[in-house]
Design a protein around this motif. Structure first.
Motif, PDB file in Angstrom:
ATOM      1  N   TYR A  37     -18.066  12.532   4.593  1.00  0.00           N
ATOM      2  CA  TYR A  37     -18.330  11.321   3.812  1.00  0.00           C
ATOM      3  C   TYR A  37     -19.090  11.680   2.539  1.00  0.00           C
ATOM      4  N   HIS A  38     -18.695  11.061   1.419  1.00  0.00           N
ATOM      5  CA  HIS A  38     -19.344  11.303   0.130  1.00  0.00           C
ATOM      6  C   HIS A  38     -19.860   9.978  -0.419  1.00  0.00           C
ATOM      7  N   PRO A  39     -21.010   9.964  -1.095  1.00  0.00           N
ATOM      8  CA  PRO A  39     -21.557   8.701  -1.626  1.00  0.00           C
ATOM      9  C   PRO A  39     -20.591   7.942  -2.523  1.00  0.00           C
ATOM     10  N   TYR A 305     -23.874   4.572   9.960  1.00  0.00           N
ATOM     11  CA  TYR A 305     -22.725   3.663   9.991  1.00  0.00           C
ATOM     12  C   TYR A 305     -21.733   4.079   8.914  1.00  0.00           C
ATOM     13  N   ASN A 306     -20.497   3.585   9.054  1.00  0.00           N
ATOM     14  CA  ASN A 306     -19.427   3.935   8.127  1.00  0.00           C
ATOM     15  C   ASN A 306     -19.097   2.734   7.243  1.00  0.00           C
ATOM     16  N   GLY A 346     -29.102   5.895   1.908  1.00  0.00           N
ATOM     17  CA  GLY A 346     -28.062   6.908   1.800  1.00  0.00           C
ATOM     18  C   GLY A 346     -28.586   8.271   2.226  1.00  0.00           C
ATOM     19  N   TYR A 347     -27.687   9.128   2.722  1.00  0.00           N
ATOM     20  CA  TYR A 347     -28.116  10.460   3.142  1.00  0.00           C
ATOM     21  C   TYR A 347     -28.727  11.251   1.988  1.00  0.00           C
ATOM     22  N   MET A 373     -23.096  14.509  10.456  1.00  0.00           N
ATOM     23  CA  MET A 373     -22.607  13.258   9.859  1.00  0.00           C
ATOM     24  C   MET A 373     -23.358  12.953   8.568  1.00  0.00           C
ATOM     25  N   ARG A 374     -22.624  12.796   7.479  1.00  0.00           N
ATOM     26  CA  ARG A 374     -23.216  12.471   6.183  1.00  0.00           C
ATOM     27  C   ARG A 374     -23.170  10.971   5.905  1.00  0.00           C
TER      28      ARG A 374
END
Length: 515
Positions: A37-39, A305-306, A346-347, A373-374
């Motif tokens: 996952y990317h911001p 969460y996604n 956010g990560y 998990m990002r």
């Protein structure tokens, strides 16, 4: 122009839903998406949430009328232009059919979930076959990332009543594991583990208090924990880190999931990273001030969460607002305010803050590597309406008030009450009804004990009558009735800060309860 816009939105929305089906096709694909996952995907998810709302504005009769009554005007890519929906303003205002696409119910394959609101008002939540299929795949993908994938045997100890989390958990887990749906029955669970023996990795899904009951029961019977590998996956209510520590003296790992009957199960879940962060927030003042603010004494539950699936926002009252990004949802959830308080992180933002402390960063990196998990983080404080969740049932202040005052010959001694969830020395978390005596009221110990008993019977009896969830939990686990009642003199205990506020404060979240 409007016609072109409508069909463009339909085509794009259906295409995105099909794309999401692709990444849910197999748990391995789900895991790959979570770790990559990317911001930048956040902006994409927000655009999709906007398209979902606009698509519903065209094809969902109830939502179309709701927007008209709110004076809504179309604005390109402005998600905030759509007013929030909620149980009172939207769900109760329109029948099920009108809240579905084209105003039509899908009959075959649709499952009805039920939850009880204040004073037992039942709410029915409809989910289509396609919607449930998506939910099951998401839960299976998360579970396969966090828990063992080889020889996994899931013992589903959630309630099997109308509250459909138990049923859906069993179906979802069957995609990746062998499953037995025991419900919260200790005898069945113990018999099952003894019958199949140590050749499986056992994952017990349950409410947090029940998982403690299972550990205590197995300890009392001399269970050989060294030869078995048991894991726990809990939900339905919060869990303290002290209880997690106690459980993980026997269980290999215990993690929580977050969901709601209003929306969906499996909205978010704990990871090694979020557990590390929550534990660090309990002791690290610098990190807590940086992430939560200098005046925040509470420590929230922390999940990942996604946004591609469930796009979350935080409004100006710190409440979580959710849009489910899928046309597979039978009755679309559109900027829905469930009433939970929280914040989003956010990560990369977490990483930037933690890096300032080399020791904390080393621990964070180690925790992150476990699942990798990002996904962004949800920091959850709980309900803002003073509701307490306990053993799968919601306890509302209104219902407690009925139980305290209805047919109570000692009600004249009461000034008011407040609710807490307290953790005891045995690590059991139980709801507590704190009673404040009237100013000048003097009761001896025997009279206080009588008042406590009368009020306890009144509250439990009323909840059992008006709340189907509470009655179901009570039938399956009699310990649900263990509601504590404490009597305090006027202005003492949780009432020591006085009663200067015009509105009563029913929920107290300090001390151990804040953990």
């Amino acid at each position: 122009m409007r016609f072109v816009r409508q069909w463009l939105l339909r085509i794009v929305s259906f295409a995105l839903t099909a794309l999401y089906r692709g990444y849910r096709a197999h748990p391995a694909v789900w895991r790959w998406t979570a770790t990559h996952y990317h911001p930048r995907m956040e902006r994409f998810a927000r655009r999709h949430a906007w398209m979902t709302c606009q698509f519903a504005a065209l094809d969902v009769p109830a939502y179309r009328d709701f927007l008209r009554r709110q004076g809504w005007r179309f604005r390109w890519f402005k998600l905030e232009s759509y007013p929030e929906t909620a149980k009172d303003t939207y769900v109760r205002a329109y029948p099920e059919e009108l809240r579905c696409w084209q105003g039509e119910l899908e009959i075959a394959g649709t499952v009805v979930d039920e939850s009880s609101g204040s004073s037992g008002t039942p709410y029915n939540w409809l989910r289509s076959r396609r919607e449930l299929n998506s939910v099951h795949k998401n839960v299976a993908g998360y579970t396969s990332m966090v828990f063992p994938r080889k020889r996994l045997f899931v013992i589903n100890a959630y309630s099997m009543g109308a509250w459909a989390t138990g049923t859906n958990t069993g179906i979802a887990m069957a995609r990746i594991a062998m499953v037995k749906n025991t419900g919260p029955d200790l005898d069945k669970i113990v018999d099952t583990i003894r019958h199949f023996g140590p050749r499986f990795n056992y994952l017990v899904t349950a409410y947090p208090p029940f998982l403690k009951h299972l550990r205590d029961r197995l300890d009392a019977e001399g269970f050989d924990w060294r030869r078995h590998r048991l894991f726990g996956f809990v939900g339905g209510e919060g869990m303290t880190e002290a209880l997690r520590d106690y459980l993980e003296e026997r269980f290999v790992k215990v993690r929580s999931g977050y969901g709601a009957s209003d929306l969906t199960i499996g909205m978010a879940g704990e990871s090694d990273l979020t557990v590390w962060l929550r534990r660090r927030l309990l002791t690290d003042d610098r990190l807590r001030d940086a992430l939560l603010g200098p005046d925040e004494g509470r420590v929230p539950m922390v999940f990942q969460y996604n946004p591609l699936e469930t796009y979350l926002e935080i409004n100006d009252r710190d409440e979580i607002v959710c849009t489910i990004n899928s046309t597979a949802v039978l009755a679309p959830k559109l900027r829905y305010n469930i009433g939970d308080e929280g914040r989003l992180l956010g990560y990369p933002a977490l990483e930037a803050v933690v890096r300032e402390d080399p020791d904390a960063w080393a621990e964070c990196e180690s925790a992150f590597r476990s699942e990798g998990m990002r996904l962004p983080l949800l920091l959850l404080y709980g309900r803002k309406d003073s509701t307490i969740s306990y053993m799968g049932a919601n306890i509302y202040p209104q219902d407690v008030e009925y139980g305290l005052y209805q047919d109570n010959p000692m009600a004249g001694h009461l000034e008011g009450f407040c609710l807490t969830i307290d953790e005891y020395a045995d690590l059991e978390s139980r709801p507590v009804v704190n009673l404040q005596l009237r100013d000048g009221a003097e009761l001896d110990d025997a009279e206080r004990e009588k008042l406590s008993a009368v009020c306890r019977d009144g509250v439990v009896g009323h909840l059992a009558r008006v709340s189907r969830d509470f009655a179901q939990s009570l039938a399956e686990d009699p310990s649900t009735a263990d509601v504590q009642v404490r009597v305090h003199a006027f202005g003492e205990g949780p009432f020591a800060r006085g009663t200067s506020k015009i509105k009563n404060v029913y929920l107290v979240t300090e001390g151990k309860n804040a953990a």
